[in-house]
Design a protein around this motif. Structure first.
Motif, short mmCIF file in Angstrom:
data_model
loop_
_atom_site.label_atom_id
_atom_site.label_comp_id
_atom_site.label_asym_id
_atom_site.label_seq_id
_atom_site.Cartn_x
_atom_site.Cartn_y
_atom_site.Cartn_z
N VAL A 1 0.86 -1.19 0.00
CA VAL A 1 0.00 0.00 0.00
C VAL A 1 0.89 1.23 0.00
CG1 VAL A 1 -1.70 1.34 1.28
CG2 VAL A 1 -1.91 -1.15 1.18
N ILE A 2 0.63 2.15 -0.93
CA ILE A 2 1.38 3.40 -1.03
C ILE A 2 0.46 4.54 -0.63
CG2 ILE A 2 2.74 4.91 -2.51
CD1 ILE A 2 3.32 2.51 -4.29
N VAL A 3 0.90 5.33 0.33
CA VAL A 3 0.07 6.39 0.91
C VAL A 3 0.75 7.74 0.70
CG1 VAL A 3 -1.01 7.26 3.03
CG2 VAL A 3 -0.84 4.79 2.62
N ARG A 4 -0.04 8.74 0.39
CA ARG A 4 0.48 10.09 0.24
C ARG A 4 0.73 10.72 1.60
NH1 ARG A 4 -2.63 15.61 -0.22
NH2 ARG A 4 -0.85 17.01 -0.32
N GLY A 5 1.96 11.18 1.82
CA GLY A 5 2.28 11.94 3.01
C GLY A 5 2.09 13.42 2.75
N GLY A 6 2.28 14.25 3.74
CA GLY A 6 2.04 15.67 3.60
C GLY A 6 3.28 16.47 3.29
N LEU A 7 3.31 17.67 3.86
CA LEU A 7 4.38 18.62 3.58
C LEU A 7 5.72 18.12 4.08
CD1 LEU A 7 5.28 21.41 2.59
CD2 LEU A 7 4.67 22.31 4.85
N GLU A 8 5.73 17.51 5.27
CA GLU A 8 6.98 17.06 5.88
C GLU A 8 6.91 15.57 6.17
OE1 GLU A 8 7.56 19.37 9.38
OE2 GLU A 8 8.25 21.14 8.31
N LEU A 9 8.04 14.93 6.05
CA LEU A 9 8.16 13.51 6.41
C LEU A 9 9.42 13.40 7.25
CD1 LEU A 9 6.79 10.79 5.95
CD2 LEU A 9 8.25 10.44 3.97
N ARG A 10 9.25 13.66 8.54
CA ARG A 10 10.41 13.76 9.42
C ARG A 10 10.15 13.02 10.73
NH1 ARG A 10 11.70 20.27 8.63
NH2 ARG A 10 11.82 20.19 6.35
N GLY A 11 11.10 12.18 11.09
CA GLY A 11 10.94 11.42 12.31
C GLY A 11 12.29 11.15 12.97
N LEU B 1 5.07 5.33 2.61
CA LEU B 1 4.56 6.70 2.79
C LEU B 1 5.45 7.63 1.97
CD1 LEU B 1 2.42 8.32 4.46
CD2 LEU B 1 4.23 8.69 6.15
N ARG B 2 4.86 8.32 0.99
CA ARG B 2 5.62 9.23 0.13
C ARG B 2 5.23 10.67 0.42
NH1 ARG B 2 8.67 6.74 -3.36
NH2 ARG B 2 8.17 4.66 -4.17
N ALA B 3 6.23 11.52 0.53
CA ALA B 3 5.97 12.94 0.77
C ALA B 3 5.52 13.59 -0.54
CB ALA B 3 7.23 13.63 1.30
N ILE B 4 4.27 14.05 -0.57
CA ILE B 4 3.73 14.77 -1.73
C ILE B 4 3.05 16.02 -1.20
CG2 ILE B 4 2.27 14.65 -3.79
CD1 ILE B 4 2.42 11.63 -3.65
N PRO B 5 3.76 17.13 -1.08
CA PRO B 5 3.18 18.33 -0.46
C PRO B 5 2.04 18.96 -1.26
CG PRO B 5 5.59 18.43 -0.52
CD PRO B 5 5.17 17.30 -1.41
N ASP B 6 2.10 18.89 -2.59
CA ASP B 6 1.15 19.61 -3.43
C ASP B 6 -0.13 18.79 -3.66
OD1 ASP B 6 0.60 21.89 -5.38
OD2 ASP B 6 0.42 20.14 -6.70
N ASP B 7 -1.30 19.41 -3.44
CA ASP B 7 -2.58 18.71 -3.59
C ASP B 7 -2.83 18.26 -5.03
OD1 ASP B 7 -3.29 18.84 -0.92
OD2 ASP B 7 -4.39 20.72 -1.12
N ASP B 8 -2.49 19.09 -6.00
CA ASP B 8 -2.72 18.71 -7.40
C ASP B 8 -1.85 17.53 -7.80
OD1 ASP B 8 -4.60 20.70 -7.78
OD2 ASP B 8 -3.16 22.17 -8.49
N THR B 9 -0.62 17.51 -7.30
CA THR B 9 0.26 16.38 -7.58
C THR B 9 -0.27 15.10 -6.93
OG1 THR B 9 2.15 17.89 -7.63
CG2 THR B 9 2.64 15.55 -7.41
N ALA B 10 -0.81 15.24 -5.72
CA ALA B 10 -1.38 14.08 -5.03
C ALA B 10 -2.60 13.56 -5.77
CB ALA B 10 -1.74 14.46 -3.59
#
Length: 335
Positions: A48-58, A258-267
C-alpha cells in the motif's frame, strides 16, 4: 388576420429545498449516482502506497520533537492503546496498579516482546523496564531539560522532575507529580503524545560517544511495533515492512510506503494514475474523485491545528517577572 394566443397563467409554487449538509460553511461532498471504475493501482500485491504531507520527518531518539511520526506509523509503541470506543487497553503492558493516593503508577510489562533488528541484523533483545524508564526520562523535559518532545508541558505536569525507575526487568514505577485522568490515553497512550519506547540497548551499544549514539538512534528507529523500517529518507519516503508473528497484531499488508507529496494537485494526479493508493485530498475534489471510482473513507478521528504564543519566550525577551531580572539577582535579561 386573427391569431389565437394562449396564455398560461403563471403559477408560483413554493417547495421545500433539500438541506445540503455543510462543514464550517462548505458543502460536504455527496456520493454521485454513477461512478466510473477507479484506475488499477501500480503497487504490487501486498503493498500500500500512501500520500504523506508537507513534511516527512521522524526520529528514534526520545526527546526529539519529531519522534511522533514513528509512533503514528506503528513502528514504535507506547504502553497503552486506545480502542474504537475510546478506551485505553494494554499494549505492551501485562498489568498496572495506580496507588490510592494517586502518587505512583506501577507498570508490569509483557514478557518476550522483541525489538526490531538493526539494519545490519543487530539483535537488541526484548523490551524491558530499563527501556521504558530510559525513554520516558530522556523525553520528559522536567527530568531532561534538553528534551524537545511534543507536549512537554504535559509530561512536566504529570511526572514533574521525578525519575521513572526500573524496579526489575519487567516492572516500572512512574511517580506522579500531578494526576492527569488522561494518563492511559493521551500521555502514555499510542494515540496521544509522540514520545514512545525505543531500545536503550541500541543507544548504549551503537556508538562510542553520546553524539555518535544519538545520531545512530535518530536515524535507525528500533521499536516494537507491527511495522519495521526498511528505508527512510527525510521529506521523501518512509518504507515499512510488517513484523511477522507480532506480539499484538500482524498487519494484513506486507509493505507500507509513505511518500511525501506536499502539493494537492500532484497528489490528485498520483491517485488518478494509480501511483498512490491512499491520499487525503481537498474537500472540493472529493465528489469528482468519487465519480472517477474512488472511495472516501473516514480516518476514524479528527485532527486539530493550533498556534501557540509562548509566555516563556515573551518573558525571556520582553518581560521579566518580579524578582527574576539580573538587577534583582535573577537570570532574566530582556532585550
Amino acid at each position: 388576420v386573427l391569431q389565437t394566443v394562449v396564455v398560461e397563467k403563471e403559477k408560483i409554487v413554493e417547495v421545500e429545498a433539500e438541506e445540503v449538509p455543510t462543514f464550517y460553511g462548505l458543502p460536504l461532498p455527496s456520493v454521485p449516482e454513477s461512478v466510473d471504475p477507479a484506475p488499477a493501482p501500480q503497487s504490487p500485491d501486498g503493498t500500500v502506497i500512501v500520500r504523506g504531507g508537507l513534511e516527512l520527518r521522524g526520529s528514534g531518539m526520545p526527546g526529539d520533537s519529531s519522534g511522533g511520526m514513528f509512533t503514528g506509523q506503528s513502528v514504535t509503541e507506547k504502553l497503552f492503546l486506545t480502542d474504537a470506543a475510546g478506551d485505553a487497553v494494554n499494549q505492551v503492558v501485562e498489568d498496572w496498579k495506580l496507588e490510592d493516593d494517586l502518587s505512583k503508577l506501577t507498570i508490569y510489562l509483557k514478557q518476550g516482546v522483541p525489538f526490531h533488528a538493526g539494519p545490519g541484523g543487530e539483535d537488541f533483545g526484548e523490551l524491558t523496564a530499563a527501556d521504558v524508564a530510559w525513554s520516558i526520562n530522556t523525553g520528559n523535559p522536567g527530568y531532561n531539560e534538553e528534551s524537545a518532545t511534543d507536549g512537554g508541558a504535559n509530561w512536566i505536569g504529570f511526572i514533574g522532575a521525578n525519575e521513572v525507575v526500573a524496579v526489575d526487568t519487567y516492572t516500572v514505577e512512574i511517580p506522579i507529580d500531578n494526576y492527569d485522568i488522561r494518563w492511559p490515553t493521551f500521555i502514555l497512550g499510542q494515540s496521544g503524545l509522540g514520545l514512545s519506547i525505543t531500545s536503550k540497548t541500541a543507544y548504549d551499544t551503537m556508538g562510542e560517544t553520546d553524539e555518535e549514539r544519538e545520531a545512530w538512534v535518530r536515524d535507525n528507529v528500533i521499536g516494537t511495533g507491527p511495522f519495521k523500517v526498511v528505508n527512510y529518507s527525510r521529506d521523501d519516503v518512509l518504507e515499512l515492512s510488517r513484523v511477522e508473528n507480532h506480539h499484538r497484531i500482524t498487519p494484513e499488508v506486507e509493505t507500507y510506503i509513505l511518500r511525501a507529496i506536499p502539493d494537492d494537485d500532484t497528489a490528485k494526479a498520483a491517485l488518478q494514475t494509480g501511483a498512490v493508493d491512499v491520499s487525503d485530498v481537498a474537500l472540493d475534489e472529493m465528489t469528482a474523485l468519487q465519480k472517477a471510482g474512488f472511495e472516501v473513507l473516514s480516518a476514524g478521528a479528527g485532527s486539530f491545528h493550533s498556534i501557540s504564543f509562548s509566555g516563556n519566550y515573551w518573558e525571556r525577551t520582553k518581560y521579566c517577572a518580579a524578582g527574576t531580572s539580573i538587577e534583582e539577582g535573577g537570570e532574566c535579561d530582556p532585550v
